[in-house]
Design a protein around this motif. Sequence first.
Motif, short mmCIF file in Angstrom:
data_model
loop_
_atom_site.label_atom_id
_atom_site.label_comp_id
_atom_site.label_asym_id
_atom_site.label_seq_id
_atom_site.Cartn_x
_atom_site.Cartn_y
_atom_site.Cartn_z
N SER A 48 52.49 44.39 40.20
CA SER A 48 52.12 43.15 40.89
C SER A 48 52.39 43.25 42.39
CB SER A 48 52.91 41.98 40.29
OG SER A 48 52.55 40.78 40.90
N VAL A 49 53.50 43.86 42.76
CA VAL A 49 53.83 44.02 44.18
C VAL A 49 52.90 45.05 44.83
CG1 VAL A 49 55.61 44.89 45.76
CG2 VAL A 49 56.23 43.28 43.96
N LEU A 50 52.55 46.10 44.10
CA LEU A 50 51.71 47.16 44.65
C LEU A 50 50.22 46.82 44.67
CD1 LEU A 50 53.36 50.32 43.06
CD2 LEU A 50 53.63 49.46 45.38
N SER A 51 49.84 45.71 44.07
CA SER A 51 48.43 45.34 44.00
C SER A 51 47.82 45.21 45.40
CB SER A 51 48.28 44.01 43.26
OG SER A 51 46.94 43.60 43.25
N PRO A 52 46.78 46.00 45.72
CA PRO A 52 46.26 46.02 47.09
C PRO A 52 45.34 44.86 47.45
CG PRO A 52 45.07 47.60 45.74
CD PRO A 52 46.14 47.00 44.87
N LEU A 53 44.62 44.30 46.46
CA LEU A 53 43.61 43.30 46.79
C LEU A 53 44.14 42.06 47.51
CD1 LEU A 53 41.14 43.38 43.75
CD2 LEU A 53 40.77 44.16 46.09
N PRO A 54 45.28 41.50 47.10
CA PRO A 54 45.77 40.33 47.85
C PRO A 54 46.06 40.65 49.32
CG PRO A 54 46.87 40.47 45.73
CD PRO A 54 46.08 41.74 45.89
N TRP A 55 46.49 41.88 49.60
CA TRP A 55 46.77 42.25 50.99
C TRP A 55 45.47 42.49 51.77
CZ3 TRP A 55 51.57 41.26 52.10
CH2 TRP A 55 52.54 41.36 51.10
N ILE A 56 44.48 43.09 51.11
CA ILE A 56 43.21 43.37 51.78
C ILE A 56 42.50 42.08 52.15
CG2 ILE A 56 40.89 44.35 51.42
CD1 ILE A 56 42.25 46.47 49.62
N PHE A 57 42.47 41.12 51.24
CA PHE A 57 41.75 39.88 51.49
C PHE A 57 42.61 38.81 52.16
CE2 PHE A 57 39.28 41.72 47.93
CZ PHE A 57 38.11 41.92 48.63
N GLY A 58 43.84 39.15 52.46
CA GLY A 58 44.69 38.23 53.21
C GLY A 58 45.31 37.10 52.42
N THR A 59 45.16 37.11 51.11
CA THR A 59 45.80 36.07 50.30
C THR A 59 47.17 36.58 49.87
OG1 THR A 59 44.69 36.97 48.36
CG2 THR A 59 43.66 35.07 49.44
N ARG A 60 48.17 36.10 50.51
CA ARG A 60 49.53 36.57 50.23
C ARG A 60 50.19 35.64 49.20
NH1 ARG A 60 49.53 40.70 53.52
NH2 ARG A 60 48.86 40.46 55.65
N CYS A 118 50.57 44.16 29.69
CA CYS A 118 49.49 43.91 30.67
C CYS A 118 49.85 44.31 32.09
CB CYS A 118 49.12 42.43 30.63
SG CYS A 118 48.37 41.98 29.06
N GLY A 119 50.83 45.16 32.27
CA GLY A 119 51.26 45.55 33.61
C GLY A 119 50.15 46.15 34.45
N LEU A 120 49.30 46.97 33.84
CA LEU A 120 48.25 47.64 34.59
C LEU A 120 47.26 46.65 35.21
CD1 LEU A 120 47.35 50.47 35.35
CD2 LEU A 120 45.89 50.48 33.32
N PHE A 121 47.04 45.52 34.55
CA PHE A 121 46.10 44.52 35.08
C PHE A 121 46.64 43.85 36.34
CE2 PHE A 121 44.91 44.85 30.61
CZ PHE A 121 43.55 45.06 30.73
N PHE A 122 47.96 43.84 36.51
CA PHE A 122 48.54 43.27 37.73
C PHE A 122 48.25 44.15 38.94
CE2 PHE A 122 50.89 40.88 34.60
CZ PHE A 122 51.01 39.63 35.20
N LEU A 123 47.97 45.42 38.70
CA LEU A 123 47.61 46.30 39.80
C LEU A 123 46.23 45.94 40.35
CD1 LEU A 123 48.63 48.70 41.43
CD2 LEU A 123 47.52 50.21 39.78
N LEU A 124 45.34 45.45 39.50
CA LEU A 124 44.03 44.99 39.96
C LEU A 124 44.17 43.74 40.83
CD1 LEU A 124 42.02 45.42 36.64
CD2 LEU A 124 42.12 47.00 38.58
N HIS A 125 44.87 42.75 40.29
CA HIS A 125 45.11 41.51 41.02
C HIS A 125 46.11 40.69 40.20
CE1 HIS A 125 44.47 37.71 43.11
NE2 HIS A 125 43.86 38.42 44.06
N PRO A 126 47.05 39.99 40.85
CA PRO A 126 48.03 39.20 40.09
C PRO A 126 47.39 38.14 39.19
CG PRO A 126 48.78 39.48 42.34
CD PRO A 126 47.40 40.06 42.28
N ILE A 127 46.29 37.52 39.65
CA ILE A 127 45.64 36.50 38.82
C ILE A 127 45.02 37.13 37.57
CG2 ILE A 127 43.78 34.79 38.75
CD1 ILE A 127 46.15 33.96 40.49
N ILE A 128 44.40 38.30 37.72
CA ILE A 128 43.84 39.01 36.56
C ILE A 128 44.97 39.37 35.59
CG2 ILE A 128 42.65 41.10 35.79
CD1 ILE A 128 41.11 41.03 38.45
#
Length: 195
Positions: A48-60, A118-128
């Motif tokens: 969840s912390v390493l998920s890149p999408l929230p950082w890329i799109f600016g949603t922290r 479901c840990g791997l899905f948190f890497l995609l995005h925390p909401i997913i």
Amino acid sequence: MTVLSDLRALYSDWSGALQDFLSRPFVSSRELILSSHMILLLHIPIFSVLSPLPWIFGTRFSPSMRLILPLAIPTLVILLAMVYDRILLNEKGPVLEVPGRERPENGMLFCALPACSCGLFFLLHPIIGLLMSVLAASYSILLFVRASISLWNLPVEKAVFRLAGALFFILIPSVLVVLAFNVVTSFKILGRLFT
């Protein structure tokens, strides 16, 4: 068996996986959680912390959204499984004969493994990850009902009723905390009115 092979078996043939688990040497609830559930749970906050999408799109997301909330769902399912196991064991007593043991202990706790997976899905995005956690938790709860019907010869309505009782038992401390908070808040408001 490894945790991943147990998970694969629970998703493909839950009944066979459960019988295989019950035929193994007895493992206490604590040992089972530490050896299986914790391995899967540790991946959730890390991914969840390493998920890149929230950082890329600016949603922290706040730390609670990234660390605490993702662990809440599987932890609740694990607690529910432990209480449900105890309710079934204390209600029926040592009357069933399952190969390898006198009573089918920790069967529900074993069925809680999918809720932690479901840990791997948190890497995609925390909401997913949260959505998949809800789905996996629902599958685990369905397994609780089906396993209690299979292992303890309960009718469906009794299995659901016992599960609801286990959930109520878990929620009692939360309800008491909310009630205590409301009482304290009410006394503070009354104190302001009379001063």
